[in-house]
Design a protein around this motif. Structure first.
Motif, PDB file in Angstrom:
ATOM      1  N   ARG A  18      12.374  -4.306  -0.268  1.00 45.27           N
ATOM      2  CA  ARG A  18      12.530  -4.017   1.159  1.00 45.27           C
ATOM      3  C   ARG A  18      13.151  -2.636   1.342  1.00 45.27           C
ATOM      4  O   ARG A  18      14.033  -2.234   0.603  1.00 45.27           O
ATOM      5  N   GLY A  19      12.671  -1.910   2.335  1.00 40.28           N
ATOM      6  CA  GLY A  19      13.179  -0.579   2.579  1.00 40.28           C
ATOM      7  C   GLY A  19      12.529   0.496   1.726  1.00 40.28           C
ATOM      8  O   GLY A  19      12.838   1.665   1.860  1.00 40.28           O
ATOM      9  N   GLN A  20      11.627   0.102   0.840  1.00 43.87           N
ATOM     10  CA  GLN A  20      10.912   1.044  -0.016  1.00 43.87           C
ATOM     11  C   GLN A  20       9.472   1.146   0.471  1.00 43.87           C
ATOM     12  O   GLN A  20       8.912   0.182   0.958  1.00 43.87           O
ATOM     13  N   ALA A  21       8.881   2.307   0.352  1.00 43.66           N
ATOM     14  CA  ALA A  21       7.493   2.492   0.749  1.00 43.66           C
ATOM     15  C   ALA A  21       6.785   3.400  -0.247  1.00 43.66           C
ATOM     16  O   ALA A  21       7.412   4.192  -0.953  1.00 43.66           O
ATOM     17  N   GLU A  22       5.473   3.263  -0.290  1.00 41.14           N
ATOM     18  CA  GLU A  22       4.617   4.084  -1.133  1.00 41.14           C
ATOM     19  C   GLU A  22       3.818   5.014  -0.220  1.00 41.14           C
ATOM     20  O   GLU A  22       3.243   4.565   0.763  1.00 41.14           O
ATOM     21  N   ILE A  23       3.798   6.288  -0.537  1.00 35.01           N
ATOM     22  CA  ILE A  23       2.971   7.250   0.184  1.00 35.01           C
ATOM     23  C   ILE A  23       1.815   7.620  -0.725  1.00 35.01           C
ATOM     24  O   ILE A  23       2.003   7.910  -1.911  1.00 35.01           O
ATOM     25  N   GLY A  24       0.625   7.603  -0.190  1.00 43.72           N
ATOM     26  CA  GLY A  24      -0.556   7.980  -0.952  1.00 43.72           C
ATOM     27  C   GLY A  24      -1.541   8.715  -0.061  1.00 43.72           C
ATOM     28  O   GLY A  24      -1.361   8.788   1.150  1.00 43.72           O
ATOM     29  N   TYR A  25      -2.563   9.260  -0.662  1.00 42.58           N
ATOM     30  CA  TYR A  25      -3.555   9.999   0.099  1.00 42.58           C
ATOM     31  C   TYR A  25      -4.859  10.082  -0.689  1.00 42.58           C
ATOM     32  O   TYR A  25      -4.890   9.879  -1.903  1.00 42.58           O
ATOM     33  N   ARG A  26      -5.907  10.358   0.031  1.00 45.81           N
ATOM     34  CA  ARG A  26      -7.221  10.596  -0.552  1.00 45.81           C
ATOM     35  C   ARG A  26      -7.867  11.691   0.286  1.00 45.81           C
ATOM     36  O   ARG A  26      -8.085  11.513   1.480  1.00 45.81           O
ATOM     37  N   TYR A  81      -2.187   3.458   7.824  1.00 40.83           N
ATOM     38  CA  TYR A  81      -3.134   4.435   7.308  1.00 40.83           C
ATOM     39  C   TYR A  81      -3.458   5.431   8.406  1.00 40.83           C
ATOM     40  O   TYR A  81      -3.662   5.044   9.553  1.00 40.83           O
ATOM     41  N   TRP A  82      -3.515   6.718   8.050  1.00 41.99           N
ATOM     42  CA  TRP A  82      -3.804   7.773   9.006  1.00 41.99           C
ATOM     43  C   TRP A  82      -4.923   8.632   8.474  1.00 41.99           C
ATOM     44  O   TRP A  82      -5.010   8.886   7.275  1.00 41.99           O
ATOM     45  N   THR A  83      -5.766   9.116   9.374  1.00 43.35           N
ATOM     46  CA  THR A  83      -6.816  10.047   8.995  1.00 43.35           C
ATOM     47  C   THR A  83      -6.410  11.445   9.423  1.00 43.35           C
ATOM     48  O   THR A  83      -5.597  11.625  10.330  1.00 43.35           O
ATOM     49  N   GLY A  84      -6.978  12.428   8.755  1.00 44.43           N
ATOM     50  CA  GLY A  84      -6.678  13.809   9.093  1.00 44.43           C
ATOM     51  C   GLY A  84      -7.948  14.615   9.277  1.00 44.43           C
ATOM     52  O   GLY A  84      -8.948  14.398   8.585  1.00 44.43           O
ATOM     53  N   PHE A  85      -7.888  15.522  10.209  1.00 50.51           N
ATOM     54  CA  PHE A  85      -9.003  16.418  10.500  1.00 50.51           C
ATOM     55  C   PHE A  85      -8.484  17.841  10.615  1.00 50.51           C
ATOM     56  O   PHE A  85      -7.367  18.070  11.070  1.00 50.51           O
ATOM     57  N   VAL A  86      -9.299  18.790  10.225  1.00 52.53           N
ATOM     58  CA  VAL A  86      -9.069  20.195  10.515  1.00 52.53           C
ATOM     59  C   VAL A  86     -10.198  20.565  11.465  1.00 52.53           C
ATOM     60  O   VAL A  86     -11.364  20.589  11.065  1.00 52.53           O
ATOM     61  N   GLY A  87      -9.836  20.761  12.714  1.00 50.82           N
ATOM     62  CA  GLY A  87     -10.866  20.912  13.741  1.00 50.82           C
ATOM     63  C   GLY A  87     -11.632  19.601  13.835  1.00 50.82           C
ATOM     64  O   GLY A  87     -11.037  18.548  14.043  1.00 50.82           O
ATOM     65  N   THR A  88     -12.910  19.654  13.602  1.00 53.77           N
ATOM     66  CA  THR A  88     -13.728  18.434  13.632  1.00 53.77           C
ATOM     67  C   THR A  88     -14.072  17.944  12.236  1.00 53.77           C
ATOM     68  O   THR A  88     -14.755  16.938  12.092  1.00 53.77           O
ATOM     69  N   LEU A 145      -1.685   7.010   3.373  1.00 50.57           N
ATOM     70  CA  LEU A 145      -1.152   5.665   3.566  1.00 50.57           C
ATOM     71  C   LEU A 145       0.352   5.681   3.414  1.00 50.57           C
ATOM     72  O   LEU A 145       0.921   6.497   2.689  1.00 50.57           O
ATOM     73  N   LEU A 146       0.969   4.795   4.134  1.00 48.35           N
ATOM     74  CA  LEU A 146       2.384   4.496   3.963  1.00 48.35           C
ATOM     75  C   LEU A 146       2.429   2.982   3.908  1.00 48.35           C
ATOM     76  O   LEU A 146       2.164   2.300   4.896  1.00 48.35           O
ATOM     77  N   ALA A 147       2.700   2.439   2.726  1.00 50.76           N
ATOM     78  CA  ALA A 147       2.623   0.996   2.495  1.00 50.76           C
ATOM     79  C   ALA A 147       3.885   0.512   1.803  1.00 50.76           C
ATOM     80  O   ALA A 147       4.575   1.286   1.135  1.00 50.76           O
ATOM     81  N   PRO A 148       4.193  -0.788   1.942  1.00 57.97           N
ATOM     82  CA  PRO A 148       5.348  -1.335   1.220  1.00 57.97           C
ATOM     83  C   PRO A 148       5.161  -1.126  -0.277  1.00 57.97           C
ATOM     84  O   PRO A 148       4.060  -1.273  -0.804  1.00 57.97           O
ATOM     85  N   ALA A 149       6.238  -0.750  -0.964  1.00 59.29           N
ATOM     86  CA  ALA A 149       6.161  -0.563  -2.413  1.00 59.29           C
ATOM     87  C   ALA A 149       5.827  -1.884  -3.096  1.00 59.29           C
ATOM     88  O   ALA A 149       5.027  -1.944  -4.009  1.00 59.29           O
ATOM     89  N   SER A 150       6.468  -2.953  -2.637  1.00 56.23           N
ATOM     90  CA  SER A 150       6.184  -4.304  -3.123  1.00 56.23           C
ATOM     91  C   SER A 150       6.919  -5.272  -2.207  1.00 56.23           C
ATOM     92  O   SER A 150       7.767  -4.875  -1.419  1.00 56.23           O
ATOM     93  N   GLU A 151       6.604  -6.529  -2.325  1.00 59.51           N
ATOM     94  CA  GLU A 151       7.269  -7.545  -1.508  1.00 59.51           C
ATOM     95  C   GLU A 151       8.758  -7.648  -1.830  1.00 59.51           C
ATOM     96  O   GLU A 151       9.564  -8.010  -0.993  1.00 59.51           O
TER      97      GLU A 151
END
Length: 104
Positions: A73-81, A50-57, A64-70
């Motif tokens: 393998r080799g698959q990932a899910e990208i998401g954001y909020r 999980y990564w956070t983002g800022f514009v200035g302060t 997020l970059l998480a495994p798609a499922s158990e």
């Protein structure tokens, strides 16, 4: 993402427009956000996380970059909020590309 970002997550998840299509579709209370935050921090592994983002302060949101499922393998899910203050500025795509670049 780390514990320094918890208050930002709480403020973000308290906004109904952010949570509209997530979970049960309603804003989250502090205790629920804290629970999810702890789970996120403990699940980050193998270049995924999980990564956070800022514009200035200003806190923009998190990705997020998480495994798609158990089983996938080799698959990932990208998401954001993201905070609505930063919607429609290309930041979701930019953050997703950065997360994918870090993984590959």
């Amino acid at each position: 993402m780390n514990d320094d970002h918890l208050e930002h997550e709480i403020a973000l998840d308290a906004r109904p427009e952010v949570m509209r299509y997530l979970g049960n579709g309603v804003a989250r209370e502090r205790a629920e956000v804290e629970k999810h935050h702890c789970g996120r921090l403990s699940s980050a592994r193998d270049g995924l996380g999980y990564w956070t983002g800022f514009v200035g302060t200003q806190f923009v949101g998190w990705w997020l970059l998480a495994p798609a499922s158990e089983d996938e393998r080799g698959q990932a899910e990208i998401g954001y909020r993201l905070s609505p203050d930063f919607w429609r500025q290309g930041l979701a795509s930019e953050g997703g590309q950065s997360a994918a670049f870090l993984w590959f």
